[in-house]
Design an enzyme around this catalytic site. Structure first.
Site, short mmCIF file in Angstrom:
data_model
loop_
_atom_site.label_atom_id
_atom_site.label_comp_id
_atom_site.label_asym_id
_atom_site.label_seq_id
_atom_site.Cartn_x
_atom_site.Cartn_y
_atom_site.Cartn_z
N ASP A 202 0.84 -1.19 0.00
CA ASP A 202 0.00 0.00 0.00
C ASP A 202 0.89 1.26 0.00
O ASP A 202 0.67 2.18 -0.78
CB ASP A 202 -0.91 -0.03 1.23
CG ASP A 202 -1.70 1.24 1.41
OD1 ASP A 202 -2.71 1.41 0.70
OD2 ASP A 202 -1.32 2.08 2.25
N LYS A 206 1.54 4.39 -2.89
CA LYS A 206 1.47 5.82 -2.59
C LYS A 206 2.78 6.52 -2.92
O LYS A 206 2.77 7.61 -3.50
CB LYS A 206 1.10 6.01 -1.13
CG LYS A 206 -0.31 5.50 -0.81
CD LYS A 206 -0.53 5.48 0.69
CE LYS A 206 -1.91 4.95 1.05
NZ LYS A 206 -2.02 4.65 2.49
#
Ligand SMILES: NC(=O)c1ccc[n+]([C@@H]2O[C@H](COP(=O)([O-])OP(=O)(O)OC[C@H]3O[C@@H](n4cnc5c(N)ncnc54)[C@H](OP(=O)(O)O)[C@@H]3O)[C@@H](O)[C@H]2O)c1
Length: 429
Positions: A202, A206
Site C-alpha cells: 500500500d 502511494k
C-alpha cells in the site's frame, strides 16, 4: 445566467463512497464555484446492503461502467478500488468519452497512471486522485501545484497508518508484531487480510504516485523496492531506541545524478527527525525542495471523513475547470524513472547479532566489516533479559549497500553467531 448544478456519479459506496455521499448531502454547495454538486447516480456490488449513508433516493446502476458513461452525470467518481476489474474499466470508459474522473484508487494510479494520463489528456478530461495518498492531507496538491516552482530532491513519508499503529503499539505497550497486528484488526485499522498494508505494498503504491509527481516522471511501480514490517521484532525497537532512533516504515523517493530510488522499508529514524514522532494511525510526509528546503505535512491518512474531504476537493477543482497535465508533465513526455543501479546505492545500516558469550566474538565481527570496507558508527553490546546469547548491535557509517551486504554475509558464516544477523536500514532522508 444562473450557474448549473454539477451532476456526479459515484461508484463504490463503502467507507469512502458513503463518506462522500454524506458530505455531498450535508454540504452540496461546498465548491467555491457557487455551483451545487448533485448526485445523479450510484453504483456498488450489493444493491440491498445496509450502508453508512442513505443512497435510496439516487438512481442505481448495477454496472459501474454504465454509470461512468451515463449522460446523466458530468463527472464520474470511482471509489471501488483495485488496479484492475470494474474500477479500471469504469475509469477508462469515462475518460474515453472525455468525462472528468475523480478517484481515491492508489493501486490503479500507481499501476496504470501513465496510460490513464494519456487517455485523460488526449480526451481533454481531468483525472484527479488527491484522496489516493494520505487521505485528507493534501499531499498530491502540494507536489502537483504548490511546489512546481521548485525542484524536488526527495520525499519521505509514513504513508501507511496500519503499519505505523503496529510499530507505535509494539514500542509503547511492549507487544510482539502479531499481537499488535491483532489489536489493529480488532480496532478496524487493519484489513482481515493485512498483506497489502504490512507487506509494504500500500505504501509502495502511494510513494510511486508521489515520486511521479515530485519528479515529473511516469508512475513506475515495478521500480519500487519493497520490504514490509514482518521482520521487525520488539528487541530491535528497544535497541534502536537505546541508540537514539525509532523504527518506522518509511516510504521514500530520492533523486540523484545516478537516477531515482523508490523504496519502502523499516528504517531506523533519528529521534529528532520529523517522521520519528509521528504516532498511531497518523500519516506524515517530508518533502525536500532545492529552494524551499524542508516541508512537512501530517494528518489522517484514512477514514471516511478525511478521505471524502479530499475527493470533494478534487470535485471542486473539476467544477472550477482547473485543468493541468495529470502528472505535471504532459503524458506524451512522461518517462519511467531511471532507477539507481543496486551497485551504486549507498546507505547506513543497523545490524543486530546474537552471539555466544565468549572472547574474540567482537573482534571477528569488526573484522568482517573492515574487510568489506565498512566503518562502524556505534557499537552496543547489551544483555536482554530472557534472551539467549548476547545481542551485539552496531550501526555503520554511510557505505555502498553492496559492501554492507557483503559484510553481513560474512558475519552470517561466523560460528559464534546463534542466529542470522538482522539488518535494518537507517533512514537517509
Ligand atoms: N478507506 C480509506 O480510508 C481509504 C483512504 C484512501 C483511499 N482509499 C481508497 O478508496 C477506494 C475505496 O476504498 P473503501 O475503503 O471505501 O473500500 P470499501 O469500503 O471496501 O468499498 C468498496 C466499494 O466498492 C464496491 N465494489 C466492490 N466491487 C465492486 C464491483 N465489482 N462492482 C461494483 N462495485 C464494487 C463495494 O460494493 P458493496 O458495498 O456493495 O460491497 C463497496 O461499496 C480504494 O481505492 C481505496 O484504496 C480508501
Amino acid at each position: 445566467m444562473g450557474k448549473a448544478n454539477w451532476r456526479i456519479g459515484v461508484a463504490g459506496l463503502g467507507t469512502v463512497g458513503a463518506g462522500l455521499i454524506a458530505l455531498l448531502a450535508e454540504r452540496p454547495a461546498f465548491s467555491p464555484t457557487g455551483r451545487t454538486a448533485v448526485v445523479t447516480g450510484v453504483s456498488a456490488r450489493r444493491r440491498d446492503a445496509t450502508r453508512a449513508a442513505d443512497v435510496s433516493s439516487y438512481p442505481w446502476f448495477d454496472d459501474p461502467v454504465a454509470l461512468a458513461t451515463s449522460p446523466d452525470n458530468d463527472l464520474f467518481v470511482e471509489l471501488i478500488g483495485g488496479a484492475e476489474g470494474p474500477a479500471r474499466a469504469a475509469v477508462e470508459a469515462a475518460l474515453a468519452i472525455g468525462k472528468p474522473v475523480v478517484t481515491a484508487n492508489k493501486a490503479l494510479i500507481a499501476t496504470h497512471g501513465r496510460a490513464l494520463a494519456a487517455l485523460a489528456e488526449g480526451a481533454g478530461a481531468p483525472l484527479k486522485f488527491e484522496a489516493a495518498v494520505m487521505g485528507g492531507a493534501p499531499a498530491v496538491k502540494l507536489l502537483r501545484e504548490a511546489l512546481v516552482g521548485d525542484e524536488i530532491l526527495a520525499v519521505a513519508g509514513i504513508l501507511n497508518g496500519t503499519c505505523n499503529y503496529i510499530l507505535t503499539r509494539m514500542e509503547a505497550a511492549g507487544l510482539g508484531f502479531a499481537e499488535a497486528l491483532a489489536e489493529a484488526q480488532a480496532l478496524g485499522y487493519a484489513e482481515a487480510d493485512p498483506t497489502m498494508d504490512v507487506g509494504g505494498h500500500d505504501a509502495a503504491h502511494k510513494i510511486t504516485i508521489l515520486a511521479a509527481l515530485a519528479f515529473g516522471a511516469a508512475p513506475t511501480l515495478e521500480a519500487a523496492e519493497v520490504e514490509g514490517l514482518a521482520g521487525v521484532e520488539l528487541i530491535d525497537i528497544r535497541l534502536a531506541r537505546d541508540l537514539g532512533y525509532r523504527i518506522k516504515l518509511i516510504a521514500s523517493a530520492q533523486r540523484s545524478g545516478a537516477g531515482v530510488t523508490v523504496r519502502v522499508h523499516p528504517a531506523l529514524t533519528p529521534l529528532d527527525h520529523p517522521l520519528a514522532g509521528v504516532d498511531g494511525v497518523l500519516n506524515a510526509l517530508m518533502i525536500e525542495g532545492r529552494r524551499t528546503g524542508r516541508i512537512v505535512l501530517q494528518g489522517a491518512g484514512a477514514g471516511a471523513g478525511p478521505t471524502a474531504s479530499a475527493v470533494a476537493a478534487d470535485i471542486a477543482d473539476v467544477m472550477a475547470a482547473a485543468a493541468r497535465p495529470v502528472f505535471q508533465v504532459p503524458a506524451g513526455a512522461l518517462e519511467p524513472f531511471a532507477p539507481v543501479p543496486a551497485t551504486a546505492s549507498t546507505g547506513r545500516a543497523y545490524v543486530r547479532l546474537l552471539a555466544l558469550d565468549q572472547p574474540g566474538v567482537i573482534a571477528s565481527v569488526t573484522e568482517t566489516l573492515a574487510e568489506a570496507g565498512v566503518s562502524i558508527d556505534s557499537f552496543l553490546q547489551k544483555a536482554v533479559a530472557g534472551a539467549q546469547g548476547v545481542p551485539i548491535v552496531l550501526t555503520t557509517h554511510t557505505a555502498p549497500e553492496a559492501r554492507i551486504a557483503a559484510a553481513v554475509a560474512a558475519m552470517s558464516a561466523l560460528p559464534t553467531l546463534i542466529a542470522p544477523p538482522r539488518v535494518i536500514r537507517i533512514a537517509r532522508i
